[in-house]
Design an enzyme around this catalytic site. Structure first.
Site, PDB file in Angstrom:
ATOM      1  NE  ARG A 224       7.169   4.707   1.374  1.00  0.00           N
ATOM      2  CZ  ARG A 224       7.423   4.766   0.262  1.00  0.00           C
ATOM      3  NH1 ARG A 224       8.553   3.963  -0.416  1.00  0.00           N
ATOM      4  NH2 ARG A 224       6.683   5.319  -0.847  1.00  0.00           N
TER       5      ARG A 224
ATOM      6  NE  ARG B 274      -0.173   5.464  -2.486  1.00  0.00           N
ATOM      7  CZ  ARG B 274       1.022   4.954  -2.931  1.00  0.00           C
ATOM      8  NH1 ARG B 274       1.940   5.158  -2.201  1.00  0.00           N
ATOM      9  NH2 ARG B 274       1.052   4.499  -3.979  1.00  0.00           N
TER      10      ARG B 274
ATOM     11  CE1 TYR C 113       2.377  -0.112 -10.744  1.00  0.00           C
ATOM     12  CE2 TYR C 113      -0.148   0.613 -10.793  1.00  0.00           C
ATOM     13  CZ  TYR C 113       1.178   0.846 -10.751  1.00  0.00           C
ATOM     14  OH  TYR C 113       1.665   2.241 -10.034  1.00  0.00           O
TER      15      TYR C 113
ATOM     16  CG  ASP D 278      -1.159  -1.066  -2.868  1.00  0.00           C
ATOM     17  OD1 ASP D 278      -0.576   0.102  -2.667  1.00  0.00           O
ATOM     18  OD2 ASP D 278      -1.033  -1.515  -4.079  1.00  0.00           O
TER      19      ASP D 278
ATOM     20  NE  ARG E  11       8.321   0.971   4.263  1.00  0.00           N
ATOM     21  CZ  ARG E  11       9.401   1.269   3.831  1.00  0.00           C
ATOM     22  NH1 ARG E  11      10.535   1.332   4.262  1.00  0.00           N
ATOM     23  NH2 ARG E  11       9.696   0.997   2.353  1.00  0.00           N
TER      24      ARG E  11
END
Ligand code: CP3
Length: 346
Positions: free
Chosen positions: A28, A24, A150, A73, A37
């Site tokens: 962010r 990752r 998910y 992703d 973003r």
């Protein structure tokens, strides 16, 4: 390739120091990412090759890692199979119509990968061009079990109890879905490789929620099929978080590397995995909140613990959004300043 440390570490060739990257790493904690973003939605950032490329290169330019990882992703695969996926700020992923019954299976397909995910292959090709062989590019996909989590639970969870119960109470349906995800993933990873990915990683973030036998039946048998289908075209890294008990079986799949988290000692992981595979990990991402001198000391200890064997320095899971950039840099710099000869000198 100017910096081929990652490829050499994966093929078992000697390296002067371990390569380093962070799961990752495009995300962010980087102010440059946060700027994009504000302007674009998450899937917009994935779908516009110029944006995906810019975000992929950020940690290479800013942090100095030894590998780039495609910005995308794992959930673009369920999306391509026909499911709606939303990423909601501070809530994580939401799949509003999860799969619960046999009837729901009608809503998903094994898609034509070029029809649905060509934008990823275009991003890979553009990234390869912009990287200009500075460092290798890692492509990736979620493991079938982690994607099923998910698709069935419909949202993030610490336990994915609904997804586990689904597999135990409707095993035939579960295996039908796992099969469909596996076929899609094979075509998807092959597409990334054809577009230029030098390495691929399979993320089984929730593998460790299954006991050893269920891990084999629900997760590893499908990962094994994916690794076999890739058939050595590029090195494959399997990261099954928490599934340390299956390192030996994972090593036997033909993967070139195995990711491990911080809950297993490097020496024990090596004992389980054997000597013919590269280990990757396993710094606790939360430790990057420690003061920089502590980070340096702990990273050095980690490097000693993995020793002079096939190894890629990394975190044991993704970097957290609240990690200061200079702390991430301290992690990477400590590895870059290290040389294997220092093991013998000490
Ligand atoms: O590693 C990289 O830098 C490449 C990009 C990448 C992302 N997600 C971007 C992303 C990779 C490899 C992933 C993998 C991924 N996605 C996994 C497996 C690895 C892991 O961490 O366990 C999983 C389980 C997902 C699903 C997912 N996507 C979750 C749970 C979330 C929300 C939680 C979070 O971190 O915000 C996402 C969103 C996501 N994927 C973000 C990024 C940068 C954050 C989006 C944002 O708010 O900007």
């Amino acid at each position: 390739m100017k910096n081929d440390l990652l490829l050499r570490a994966l093929s078992g060739e000697p390296t002067e120091r371990p390569p380093v990257w962070m799961m990752r790493q495009a995300g962010r904690y980087l102010p440059e990412y946060r700027v994009l973003r504000e302007k674009y939605g998450f899937f917009e950032r994935c779908r516009i090759p110029e944006l995906a490329c810019e975000i992929t290169l950020q940690p290479v330019d800013i942090i100095g890692v030894d590998a780039a990882i495609l910005f995308s992703d794992i959930l673009v695969v369920p999306q391509a199979m026909g499911m709606e996926v939303q990423l909601i700020e501070s809530k994580g992923p939401i799949l509003p119509d999860p799969i619960k019954t046999q009837k729901d299976l009608q809503r998903i397909t094994i898609p034509d990968i070029h029809d649905k995910l060509q934008y990823v292959f275009d991003a890979v090709a553009l990234i390869k061009k912009e990287l200009n062989d500075r460092v290798p590019l890692i492509g990736f996909a979620g493991a079938p079990w982690t994607l099923l989590c998910y698709m069935v639970q419909g949202k993030g969870s610490k336990t994915f109890d609904e997804a586990r119960a689904f597999c135990y109470t409707q095993p035939e349906l579960a295996h039908q879905i796992l099969y469909m995800i596996t076929e899609t993933t094979i075509a998807y990873l092959k597409g990334q490789i054809k577009a230029g990915a030098d390495v691929v990683q399979i993320f089984d973030s929730w593998g460790g929620l299954l006991g050893p036998e269920d891990f084999e039946n629900i997760s590893l048998q499908y990962i094994r099929r994916i690794v076999k289908a890739i058939n050595g075209e590029v090195p494959v890294i399997i990261f099954a978080k928490g599934a340390w008990y299956s390192l030996k079986e994972m090593a036997a799949t033909g993967a070139a590397g195995l990711g491990i988290d911080w809950c297993i000692q490097p020496a024990l992981a090596r004992e389980f995995a054997g000597d013919n595979i590269t280990l990757q990990g396993n710094f606790d991402p939360a430790k990057l909140l420690s003061p920089i001198p502590v980070i340096k000391k702990e990273v050095t200890q980690m490097l000693h613990a993995f020793g002079n064997k096939r190894y890629i320095a990394n975190l044991g899971h993704g970097i957290l959004p609240n990690i200061p950039v200079d702390h991430a840099k301290a992690f990477v710099d400590t590895v870059r300043e290290w040389e294997y000869s220092s093991i013998n000198a000490n």
